[in-house]
Write a protein that holds these residues in place. Structure first.
Motif, short mmCIF file in Angstrom:
data_model
loop_
_atom_site.label_atom_id
_atom_site.label_comp_id
_atom_site.label_asym_id
_atom_site.label_seq_id
_atom_site.Cartn_x
_atom_site.Cartn_y
_atom_site.Cartn_z
N HIS A 1 0.80 -1.22 0.00
CA HIS A 1 0.00 0.00 0.00
C HIS A 1 0.83 1.27 0.00
CE1 HIS A 1 -3.58 -2.36 0.57
NE2 HIS A 1 -3.14 -2.86 1.72
N THR A 2 2.04 1.22 0.55
CA THR A 2 2.84 2.42 0.74
C THR A 2 3.49 2.86 -0.58
OG1 THR A 2 3.31 1.75 3.01
CG2 THR A 2 4.75 3.41 2.05
N PRO A 3 3.44 4.16 -0.90
CA PRO A 3 4.08 4.64 -2.13
C PRO A 3 5.58 4.34 -2.13
CG PRO A 3 2.65 6.33 -1.20
CD PRO A 3 2.72 5.24 -0.19
N ILE A 4 6.10 3.95 -3.29
CA ILE A 4 7.52 3.66 -3.43
C ILE A 4 8.25 4.96 -3.76
CG2 ILE A 4 9.26 2.27 -4.61
CD1 ILE A 4 7.29 0.60 -3.01
N LEU A 5 9.06 5.44 -2.84
CA LEU A 5 9.81 6.67 -3.02
C LEU A 5 11.30 6.37 -2.93
CD1 LEU A 5 7.74 9.07 -0.72
CD2 LEU A 5 7.47 8.71 -3.19
N SER A 6 12.11 7.31 -3.38
CA SER A 6 13.56 7.16 -3.25
C SER A 6 13.96 7.36 -1.79
CB SER A 6 14.28 8.16 -4.13
OG SER A 6 14.14 9.48 -3.61
N MET A 7 15.17 6.93 -1.45
CA MET A 7 15.65 7.10 -0.08
C MET A 7 15.77 8.58 0.27
SD MET A 7 15.80 4.19 1.31
CE MET A 7 16.74 4.58 2.77
N ASP A 8 16.22 9.40 -0.69
CA ASP A 8 16.32 10.84 -0.43
C ASP A 8 14.94 11.43 -0.13
OD1 ASP A 8 19.03 10.83 -0.76
OD2 ASP A 8 18.99 11.47 -2.85
N GLU A 9 13.93 11.00 -0.88
CA GLU A 9 12.58 11.51 -0.66
C GLU A 9 12.05 11.10 0.71
OE1 GLU A 9 10.71 11.70 -5.16
OE2 GLU A 9 10.98 9.74 -4.20
N LEU A 10 12.30 9.85 1.10
CA LEU A 10 11.85 9.40 2.42
C LEU A 10 12.57 10.15 3.53
CD1 LEU A 10 11.64 5.54 1.86
CD2 LEU A 10 9.73 7.11 2.20
N GLY A 11 13.86 10.40 3.34
CA GLY A 11 14.61 11.16 4.32
C GLY A 11 14.07 12.57 4.49
N GLU A 12 13.72 13.21 3.38
CA GLU A 12 13.15 14.56 3.43
C GLU A 12 11.80 14.58 4.15
OE1 GLU A 12 13.02 15.79 -0.61
OE2 GLU A 12 15.20 16.04 -0.79
N LEU A 13 11.07 13.48 4.08
CA LEU A 13 9.78 13.39 4.75
C LEU A 13 9.90 13.11 6.25
CD1 LEU A 13 7.67 11.41 2.13
CD2 LEU A 13 7.58 13.86 2.62
N GLY A 14 11.12 12.77 6.71
CA GLY A 14 11.33 12.56 8.13
C GLY A 14 11.56 11.13 8.56
#
Length: 287
Positions: A212-225
């Motif tokens: 269910h969770t959107p697949i994002l890059s590691m940089d994007e996940l890091g920016e989200l917290g």
């Protein structure tokens, strides 16, 4: 002997921390060889590869810990272990924490699902009352021999009661003694943003293939917290597909894929053949 960094040290060094999931000793050797700083052991991949069963609560602590022992003993990398529900009440949670810490766990998470549990991205889940999970977390925190063992509380309440309830539970679980939070299976980037801003502690994301969770890059996940991302299915799914492909090729009689696998000499390096050959040369009696 190489000293493993603590989980807190690892999180401070690797931002965000990427954790591939090992399903057996061979896969963790390959994870180490590829240069990862740490890894995880999840129930879905382990019970599927070791016992050929789905992650729906069919295997308990004794069966799963046997696989964990084999994996952990094959590497010196720090490991996050999936402790499922703790496999019972506070006594079982205590036994699980003590057992996995003795095996070498660097971090453990336990979840608030009703037993028998299911994979976090499967339908048909339910969660125990939040106060019951609070007692489990207190028992888990008290069971640690070392405060360096990082305790993560996972909630599956998003799928059952919505995101607000999942966040409320996260606050209660932190107050009970958890070091980090794992809100399982958020459904959108907006939900990921909200979760990432909600807690000032290390947080895990589980961007599951087909989940269910959107697949994002590691940089994007890091920016989200998010401080850590667990890739729970990638290795076991690719391994299963590769084995199926070569078996179908064998069955056809064509043997067209025979040379697509790892080179024999390379495989010997992965399993440490040279080490054991040197032991033979040093100590085996000569005829």
């Amino acid at each position: 002997m190489t000293v493993r960094p603590t989980w807190k040290e690892l999180l401070n060094k690797e931002q965000p921390l990427l954790l591939p999931c090992a399903h057996d000793a061979l896969s963790v050797r390959l994870i180490e060889r590829a240069g990862f700083a740490a890894y995880s052991i999840g129930g879905f991949a382990l019970v599927g590869s070791r016992y050929g069963i789905p992650d729906i609560g069919l295997a308990a602590f004794g069966e799963i810990s046997a696989g964990v022992r084999d994996i952990v003993s094959a590497t010196r990398l720090p490991v996050l272990i999936d402790g499922d529900t703790g496999y019972g009440d506070v006594k079982n949670v205590t036994h699980t924490i003590e057992g996995y810490e003795a095996l070498g766990a660097s971090a453990i998470f336990i979840e608030d699902q009703v037993a028998p549990k299911r994979c976090g991205h499967m339908a048909g889940k339910d969660v125990i009352p939040a106060d019951d999970m609070v007692t489990k977390i207190k028992a888990a925190a008290a069971a640690r021999r070392s405060k360096d063992l990082f305790l993560i509380a996972r909630t599956d309440a998003r799928a059952v009661h919505g995101l607000d309830e999942a966040l409320r539970r996260g606050e209660k679980y932190l107050a009970a003694g958890a070091d980090g939070i794992f809100i399982e299976a958020p459904r959108s980037i907006d939900e990921l943003k909200r979760i990432g801003k909600e807690f000032d502690v290390p947080q895990i994301c589980n961007p599951l293939m087909g989940g269910h969770t959107p697949i994002l890059s590691m940089d994007e996940l890091g920016e989200l917290g998010f401080n850590c991302a667990v890739l729970g299915l990638d290795t076991v799914m690719h391994a299963a597909k590769a084995i199926e492909t070569v078996l179908l090729d064998m069955k056809s009689g064509k043997f067209a894929r025979r040379n697509d696998g790892m080179d024999f000499e390379d495989y010997k390096k992965v399993v440490g053949y040279d080490k054991w050959e040197s032991v033979d040369e040093r100590f085996a009696p000569r005829s």
